[in-house]
Write a protein that holds these residues in place. Structure first.
Motif, PDB file in Angstrom:
ATOM      1  N   MET A   1      36.847  41.703  40.673  1.00 40.67           N
ATOM      2  CA  MET A   1      38.262  41.478  40.408  1.00 40.67           C
ATOM      3  C   MET A   1      38.645  42.532  39.052  1.00 40.67           C
ATOM      4  O   MET A   1      37.644  42.456  38.111  1.00 40.67           O
ATOM      5  CB  MET A   1      38.691  40.224  39.974  1.00 40.67           C
ATOM      6  N   PHE A   2      39.612  43.194  39.180  1.00 40.02           N
ATOM      7  CA  PHE A   2      39.792  43.888  37.920  1.00 40.02           C
ATOM      8  C   PHE A   2      41.322  43.643  37.493  1.00 40.02           C
ATOM      9  O   PHE A   2      42.307  43.615  37.954  1.00 40.02           O
ATOM     10  CB  PHE A   2      40.051  45.411  38.203  1.00 40.02           C
ATOM     11  N   ASN A   3      41.342  43.058  36.210  1.00 35.63           N
ATOM     12  CA  ASN A   3      42.746  42.547  35.465  1.00 35.63           C
ATOM     13  C   ASN A   3      43.272  43.345  34.361  1.00 35.63           C
ATOM     14  O   ASN A   3      42.261  43.839  33.430  1.00 35.63           O
ATOM     15  CB  ASN A   3      42.284  40.961  34.908  1.00 35.63           C
ATOM     16  N   THR A   4      44.453  43.882  34.537  1.00 40.07           N
ATOM     17  CA  THR A   4      45.019  44.326  33.518  1.00 40.07           C
ATOM     18  C   THR A   4      46.583  43.932  33.044  1.00 40.07           C
ATOM     19  O   THR A   4      47.076  43.041  34.025  1.00 40.07           O
ATOM     20  CB  THR A   4      45.227  46.115  33.955  1.00 40.07           C
ATOM     21  N   ASP A   5      47.200  44.680  32.306  1.00 38.72           N
ATOM     22  CA  ASP A   5      48.661  44.305  32.157  1.00 38.72           C
ATOM     23  C   ASP A   5      49.275  45.258  33.158  1.00 38.72           C
ATOM     24  O   ASP A   5      48.626  46.028  34.070  1.00 38.72           O
ATOM     25  CB  ASP A   5      48.832  44.492  30.722  1.00 38.72           C
ATOM     26  N   GLN A   6      50.657  45.344  33.231  1.00 35.58           N
ATOM     27  CA  GLN A   6      51.274  46.200  33.972  1.00 35.58           C
ATOM     28  C   GLN A   6      51.751  47.684  33.352  1.00 35.58           C
ATOM     29  O   GLN A   6      52.916  48.282  33.752  1.00 35.58           O
ATOM     30  CB  GLN A   6      52.446  45.357  34.528  1.00 35.58           C
ATOM     31  N   GLY A   7      51.047  48.029  32.473  1.00 31.72           N
ATOM     32  CA  GLY A   7      51.275  49.401  31.512  1.00 31.72           C
ATOM     33  C   GLY A   7      51.257  50.467  32.848  1.00 31.72           C
ATOM     34  O   GLY A   7      50.401  50.426  33.882  1.00 31.72           O
ATOM     35  N   SER A   8      51.986  51.408  32.382  1.00 31.40           N
ATOM     36  CA  SER A   8      52.105  52.625  33.509  1.00 31.40           C
ATOM     37  C   SER A   8      50.759  53.315  33.868  1.00 31.40           C
ATOM     38  O   SER A   8      50.375  53.698  35.137  1.00 31.40           O
ATOM     39  CB  SER A   8      53.213  53.612  33.013  1.00 31.40           C
ATOM     40  N   GLN A   9      49.641  53.331  33.123  1.00 34.36           N
ATOM     41  CA  GLN A   9      48.528  53.773  33.139  1.00 34.36           C
ATOM     42  C   GLN A   9      47.729  53.001  34.478  1.00 34.36           C
ATOM     43  O   GLN A   9      46.882  53.424  35.248  1.00 34.36           O
ATOM     44  CB  GLN A   9      47.674  53.735  32.048  1.00 34.36           C
ATOM     45  N   PHE A  10      48.028  51.733  34.299  1.00 33.40           N
ATOM     46  CA  PHE A  10      47.275  50.672  35.281  1.00 33.40           C
ATOM     47  C   PHE A  10      47.904  50.570  36.555  1.00 33.40           C
ATOM     48  O   PHE A  10      47.665  50.079  37.771  1.00 33.40           O
ATOM     49  CB  PHE A  10      47.165  49.257  34.435  1.00 33.40           C
ATOM     50  N   THR A  11      49.316  51.192  36.594  1.00 33.04           N
ATOM     51  CA  THR A  11      50.155  50.826  38.010  1.00 33.04           C
ATOM     52  C   THR A  11      50.150  52.008  38.584  1.00 33.04           C
ATOM     53  O   THR A  11      50.904  52.231  39.913  1.00 33.04           O
ATOM     54  CB  THR A  11      51.297  50.191  37.684  1.00 33.04           C
ATOM     55  N   SER A  12      49.633  53.260  38.053  1.00 24.78           N
ATOM     56  CA  SER A  12      49.783  54.529  38.811  1.00 24.78           C
ATOM     57  C   SER A  12      48.893  54.714  40.033  1.00 24.78           C
ATOM     58  O   SER A  12      47.721  54.200  40.110  1.00 24.78           O
ATOM     59  CB  SER A  12      49.428  55.962  37.734  1.00 24.78           C
ATOM     60  N   PRO A  13      49.111  55.442  41.063  1.00 26.94           N
ATOM     61  CA  PRO A  13      48.305  55.585  42.225  1.00 26.94           C
ATOM     62  C   PRO A  13      46.913  56.150  41.859  1.00 26.94           C
ATOM     63  O   PRO A  13      45.913  55.643  42.376  1.00 26.94           O
ATOM     64  CB  PRO A  13      49.235  56.227  43.123  1.00 26.94           C
ATOM     65  N   ARG A  14      46.987  57.080  40.908  1.00 26.39           N
ATOM     66  CA  ARG A  14      45.667  57.819  40.386  1.00 26.39           C
ATOM     67  C   ARG A  14      44.822  56.560  39.941  1.00 26.39           C
ATOM     68  O   ARG A  14      43.502  56.538  40.063  1.00 26.39           O
ATOM     69  CB  ARG A  14      45.879  58.571  39.278  1.00 26.39           C
ATOM     70  N   PHE A  15      45.126  55.649  39.233  1.00 27.68           N
ATOM     71  CA  PHE A  15      44.192  54.464  38.942  1.00 27.68           C
ATOM     72  C   PHE A  15      44.136  53.466  39.996  1.00 27.68           C
ATOM     73  O   PHE A  15      42.735  53.113  40.266  1.00 27.68           O
ATOM     74  CB  PHE A  15      44.950  53.733  37.650  1.00 27.68           C
ATOM     75  N   LEU A  16      44.940  53.205  40.692  1.00 30.78           N
ATOM     76  CA  LEU A  16      44.790  51.965  41.683  1.00 30.78           C
ATOM     77  C   LEU A  16      44.225  52.518  43.040  1.00 30.78           C
ATOM     78  O   LEU A  16      43.370  51.663  43.661  1.00 30.78           O
ATOM     79  CB  LEU A  16      46.260  51.661  42.102  1.00 30.78           C
ATOM     80  N   THR A  17      44.109  53.677  43.526  1.00 33.26           N
ATOM     81  CA  THR A  17      43.831  54.311  44.778  1.00 33.26           C
ATOM     82  C   THR A  17      42.212  54.224  44.746  1.00 33.26           C
ATOM     83  O   THR A  17      41.618  53.438  45.578  1.00 33.26           O
ATOM     84  CB  THR A  17      43.968  55.610  45.034  1.00 33.26           C
ATOM     85  N   PRO A  18      41.365  54.196  43.834  1.00 32.61           N
ATOM     86  CA  PRO A  18      39.851  54.083  43.765  1.00 32.61           C
ATOM     87  C   PRO A  18      39.392  52.669  43.748  1.00 32.61           C
ATOM     88  O   PRO A  18      38.708  52.304  44.290  1.00 32.61           O
ATOM     89  CB  PRO A  18      39.439  54.775  42.673  1.00 32.61           C
ATOM     90  N   LEU A  19      40.425  51.955  43.102  1.00 30.87           N
ATOM     91  CA  LEU A  19      39.908  50.459  43.284  1.00 30.87           C
ATOM     92  C   LEU A  19      40.263  49.772  44.541  1.00 30.87           C
ATOM     93  O   LEU A  19      39.075  48.999  45.030  1.00 30.87           O
ATOM     94  CB  LEU A  19      40.890  49.696  42.226  1.00 30.87           C
ATOM     95  N   LYS A  20      41.193  50.305  45.196  1.00 35.41           N
ATOM     96  CA  LYS A  20      41.611  49.787  46.292  1.00 35.41           C
ATOM     97  C   LYS A  20      40.343  50.395  47.478  1.00 35.41           C
ATOM     98  O   LYS A  20      40.155  49.635  48.578  1.00 35.41           O
ATOM     99  CB  LYS A  20      42.958  50.164  47.123  1.00 35.41           C
ATOM    100  N   ALA A  21      40.133  51.503  47.342  1.00 30.96           N
ATOM    101  CA  ALA A  21      38.919  52.170  48.209  1.00 30.96           C
ATOM    102  C   ALA A  21      37.795  51.451  48.099  1.00 30.96           C
ATOM    103  O   ALA A  21      36.924  51.340  48.991  1.00 30.96           O
ATOM    104  CB  ALA A  21      39.049  53.610  47.964  1.00 30.96           C
ATOM    105  N   ALA A  22      37.498  51.012  46.959  1.00 30.83           N
ATOM    106  CA  ALA A  22      36.341  49.953  46.676  1.00 30.83           C
ATOM    107  C   ALA A  22      36.418  48.743  46.890  1.00 30.83           C
ATOM    108  O   ALA A  22      35.520  47.800  46.874  1.00 30.83           O
ATOM    109  CB  ALA A  22      35.718  50.405  45.227  1.00 30.83           C
TER     110      ALA A  22
END
Length: 84
Positions: free
Chosen positions: A1-22
């Motif tokens: 599990m990866f926990n973050t706040d809702q900052g734009s760097q953490f909600t961007s597709p560029r950040f989220l896509t690799p997490l979802k893929a894994a």
């Protein structure tokens, strides 16, 4: 599990896509809840100022060993101001 706040760097597709893929679960603190992780933020501030900034580790293995020693000290030897 990866926990973050809702900052734009953490909600961007560029950040989220690799997490979802894994297939990593994503958890985000509530919007406007900056104090949700205040205790861990304080811990890391203490670790940095009391240990990391005072040691120049040559590599990550030495850093890992140093942090293991520091956390043992932090949990069992460090005087806590709140406990006098």
């Amino acid at each position: 599990m990866f926990n973050t706040d809702q900052g734009s760097q953490f909600t961007s597709p560029r950040f989220l896509t690799p997490l979802k893929a894994a297939e990593i679960q994503i958890s985000m603190d509530g919007k406007g809840r900056a104090i949700d992780n205040i205790f861990i933020e304080r811990l890391w501030r203490t670790v940095k100022y009391e240990h990391i900034y005072l040691h120049a580790y040559p590599d990550s293995l030495d850093l890992e060993r140093g942090l293991a020693k520091y956390f043992h000290f932090y949990n069992y030897g460090r005087k806590l101001q709140s406990l006098d």
